[in-house]
Design an enzyme around this catalytic site. Structure first.
Site, PDB file in Angstrom:
ATOM      1  N   ASN A   1     -10.871  -6.690   7.717  1.00 32.93           N
ATOM      2  CA  ASN A   1     -10.034  -5.620   8.248  1.00 32.93           C
ATOM      3  C   ASN A   1      -9.767  -5.888   9.725  1.00 32.93           C
ATOM      4  O   ASN A   1     -10.699  -6.026  10.512  1.00 32.93           O
ATOM      5  CB  ASN A   1     -10.723  -4.261   8.078  1.00 32.93           C
ATOM      6  CG  ASN A   1      -9.756  -3.101   8.261  1.00 32.93           C
ATOM      7  OD1 ASN A   1      -8.639  -3.280   8.747  1.00 32.93           O
ATOM      8  ND2 ASN A   1     -10.185  -1.909   7.873  1.00 32.93           N
TER       9      ASN A   1
ATOM     10  N   GLU B   1     -14.800  -5.174   2.139  1.00 32.13           N
ATOM     11  CA  GLU B   1     -14.178  -5.233   3.462  1.00 32.13           C
ATOM     12  C   GLU B   1     -15.218  -5.369   4.571  1.00 32.13           C
ATOM     13  O   GLU B   1     -16.161  -4.594   4.646  1.00 32.13           O
ATOM     14  CB  GLU B   1     -13.357  -3.959   3.668  1.00 32.13           C
ATOM     15  CG  GLU B   1     -12.746  -3.823   5.043  1.00 32.13           C
ATOM     16  CD  GLU B   1     -11.992  -2.509   5.180  1.00 32.13           C
ATOM     17  OE1 GLU B   1     -11.023  -2.322   4.416  1.00 32.13           O
ATOM     18  OE2 GLU B   1     -12.375  -1.680   6.005  1.00 32.13           O
TER      19      GLU B   1
ATOM     20  N   LYS C   1      -8.357   2.805  -3.070  1.00 30.94           N
ATOM     21  CA  LYS C   1      -8.731   2.693  -1.666  1.00 30.94           C
ATOM     22  C   LYS C   1      -9.237   4.029  -1.152  1.00 30.94           C
ATOM     23  O   LYS C   1      -8.480   4.987  -1.011  1.00 30.94           O
ATOM     24  CB  LYS C   1      -7.564   2.196  -0.810  1.00 30.94           C
ATOM     25  CG  LYS C   1      -8.014   1.801   0.587  1.00 30.94           C
ATOM     26  CD  LYS C   1      -6.916   1.126   1.369  1.00 30.94           C
ATOM     27  CE  LYS C   1      -7.440   0.679   2.730  1.00 30.94           C
ATOM     28  NZ  LYS C   1      -6.369   0.177   3.599  1.00 30.94           N
TER      29      LYS C   1
ATOM     30  N   GLU D   1      -6.426  -7.540   6.046  1.00 37.06           N
ATOM     31  CA  GLU D   1      -6.007  -6.146   5.916  1.00 37.06           C
ATOM     32  C   GLU D   1      -5.642  -5.539   7.268  1.00 37.06           C
ATOM     33  O   GLU D   1      -6.342  -5.746   8.248  1.00 37.06           O
ATOM     34  CB  GLU D   1      -7.144  -5.307   5.324  1.00 37.06           C
ATOM     35  CG  GLU D   1      -7.788  -5.855   4.063  1.00 37.06           C
ATOM     36  CD  GLU D   1      -9.057  -5.105   3.737  1.00 37.06           C
ATOM     37  OE1 GLU D   1      -9.076  -3.877   3.889  1.00 37.06           O
ATOM     38  OE2 GLU D   1     -10.043  -5.746   3.345  1.00 37.06           O
ATOM     39  N   SER D   2      -4.552  -4.805   7.279  1.00 32.57           N
ATOM     40  CA  SER D   2      -4.138  -3.961   8.414  1.00 32.57           C
ATOM     41  C   SER D   2      -3.460  -4.736   9.547  1.00 32.57           C
ATOM     42  O   SER D   2      -3.822  -5.867   9.869  1.00 32.57           O
ATOM     43  CB  SER D   2      -5.331  -3.190   9.005  1.00 32.57           C
ATOM     44  OG  SER D   2      -5.966  -2.415   8.039  1.00 32.57           O
TER      45      SER D   2
ATOM     46  N   GLU E   1       0.807  -1.217   0.000  1.00 31.50           N
ATOM     47  CA  GLU E   1       0.000   0.000   0.000  1.00 31.50           C
ATOM     48  C   GLU E   1       0.843   1.272   0.000  1.00 31.50           C
ATOM     49  O   GLU E   1       1.801   1.399   0.765  1.00 31.50           O
ATOM     50  CB  GLU E   1      -0.922   0.000   1.215  1.00 31.50           C
ATOM     51  CG  GLU E   1      -1.922   1.140   1.208  1.00 31.50           C
ATOM     52  CD  GLU E   1      -3.101   0.855   2.119  1.00 31.50           C
ATOM     53  OE1 GLU E   1      -4.129   0.389   1.612  1.00 31.50           O
ATOM     54  OE2 GLU E   1      -2.970   1.068   3.341  1.00 31.50           O
TER      55      GLU E   1
ATOM     56  N   LYS F   1       0.652   4.606   1.235  1.00 31.49           N
ATOM     57  CA  LYS F   1      -0.113   5.247   2.311  1.00 31.49           C
ATOM     58  C   LYS F   1       0.777   6.277   2.995  1.00 31.49           C
ATOM     59  O   LYS F   1       1.680   5.937   3.738  1.00 31.49           O
ATOM     60  CB  LYS F   1      -0.560   4.174   3.311  1.00 31.49           C
ATOM     61  CG  LYS F   1      -1.307   4.682   4.529  1.00 31.49           C
ATOM     62  CD  LYS F   1      -1.657   3.499   5.433  1.00 31.49           C
ATOM     63  CE  LYS F   1      -2.404   3.914   6.668  1.00 31.49           C
ATOM     64  NZ  LYS F   1      -2.720   2.753   7.541  1.00 31.49           N
TER      65      LYS F   1
END
Length: 270
Positions: free
Chosen positions: A193, A173, A124, A223-224, A61, A63
Site C-alpha cells: 500500500n 497488504e 475490501k 495499491e493506492s 475499485e 470506492k
C-alpha cells in the site's frame, strides 16, 4: 497527528460485535456452509490467476468515499460501475464494504454479482475477525483483504487459514519494511500500500522501494495513489502484476470508460 487507522479499527471492533448480535455467528456460518455445498464443484474466479495472466492487471475499485477526501461519488451505483469495469477490461474488481468511513456495504458485492459481474471481486474492509470472512464469502467475494497493520502476525495467519477454508484468496497488504515478516505467511497475493493508513499520506515510491524485498515468484499488487499509465508500466518493470486503482476512475463521469482509456494507454507503452 491522529492515527486514522487506530480510530477505524477501534470502531470496527464495536461494529463487528453489533453485527454478531444481529446475526449470530452460528447462523451466518450455517448459511455459508449451505452456500458452499450448493456451489460445490463450481469453479470460483481466481484473482491471483487473473492478475498473473493479464497483460495489464488492473484491479478497478468501487470506492464512493474516503476518510481523507469525503464523498468521491456518493451516487455511484453498484449495479452499474463494477459491471462497467468488467466490460472495459478490469482483471478484477475491489469493492469497499466499510460503511462509516468509505460509504460501502456488503450488499454492493451482491448487487454487482446480480448485475452480471463474473470476474474476481475483492472484499475490501478492515478484517479483524473471522466473522467478516464469512460475510465476504456469503456476499459473493472471491478474495479478501488482510492488512498487516491491523493484525498481529498470529492473528493474520489464523485469518488467512480461515479464508482458504472458505475458498477465499487473500491479498495481504503491507506498507513498510517492518511489516515484511507477514510475507512469510505466503498469501495468494502480496500487496504494497502506497498510502500510510495512519496519516493517509501517499507515495508510490513505496512500491518501488519494497518490490525487491518480496518473494520473486509471488503475485505482487501495488495499491493506492496510482493515477497515470506511465506509473503502471514502471511498476510492471519492477515486478508488479496487479494495480489497485479506485479514485482515479471513480472521480470521472464514466469510470468504466476512463478505465478503458487507461488500459489502452498502458498497452501502448509496451
Amino acid at each position: 497527528m491522529k492515527d486514522v487507522l487506530d480510530e477505524i479499527v477501534a470502531h470496527k471492533r464495536v461494529e463487528v460485535e453489533r453485527l454478531k448480535a444481529e446475526v449470530p455467528p452460528r447462523e451466518l456460518y450455517a448459511k455459508v456452509e449451505r452456500l458452499m455445498l450448493e456451489e460445490e464443484g463450481e469453479p470460483r474466479p481466481s484473482m491471483r490467476s487473473a492478475l498473473l495472466n493479464s497483460e495489464v492487471g488492473i484491479i478497478a475499485e468501487f470506492k464512493r468515499k474516503s476518510p481523507s477526501k469525503g464523498w468521491i461519488k456518493e451516487e455511484g451505483s453498484a449495479s452499474e460501475i463494477p459491471l462497467g469495469y468488467q466490460r472495459n477490461g478490469a482483471s478484477a474488481i475491489s469493492i469497499l464494504t466499510d460503511e462509516r468511513y468509505f460509504g460501502g456495504n456488503d450488499d454492493f458485492i451482491r448487487i454487482a454479482r446480480q448485475s452480471g459481474v463474473t470476474i474476481p471481486v475483492l472484499y475490501k474492509n478492515f478484517v479483524i475477525d473471522e466473522y467478516q470472512l464469512f460475510q465476504a464469502r456469503h456476499c459473493g467475494a472471491s478474495a479478501a483483504l488482510l492488512i498487516a497493520a491491523d493484525l498481529r502476525l498470529d492473528e493474520c495467519k489464523s485469518l488467512l487459514s480461515v479464508a482458504h477454508e472458505l475458498g477465499l484468496e487473500v491479498l495481504l497488504e503491507m506498507h513498510s519494511e517492518r511489516e515484511l515478516d507477514y510475507a512469510e505467511l505466503e498469501p495468494d497475493m502480496y500487496g504494497i500500500n502506497n498510502r500510510n493508513l495512519g496519516t493517509f499520506i501517499t507515495d508510490v515510491q513505496n512500491s518501488f522501494s519494497l518490490a525487491s524485498k518480496l518473494p520473486s515468484e509471488g503475485c505482487k499488487v501495488s495499491e493506492s495513489g496510482i493515477s497515470n499509465p506511465e506509473t503502471v508500466r514502471a511498476l510492471q518493470l519492477a515486478g508488479f502484476n496487479g494495480f489497485l486503482i479506485g479514485e482515479n476512475f471513480m472521480k470521472t463521469d464514466n469510470p468504466g470508460e476512463s478505465l478503458s482509456q487507461f488500459i489502452q494507454t498502458v498497452k501502448s507503452l509496451k
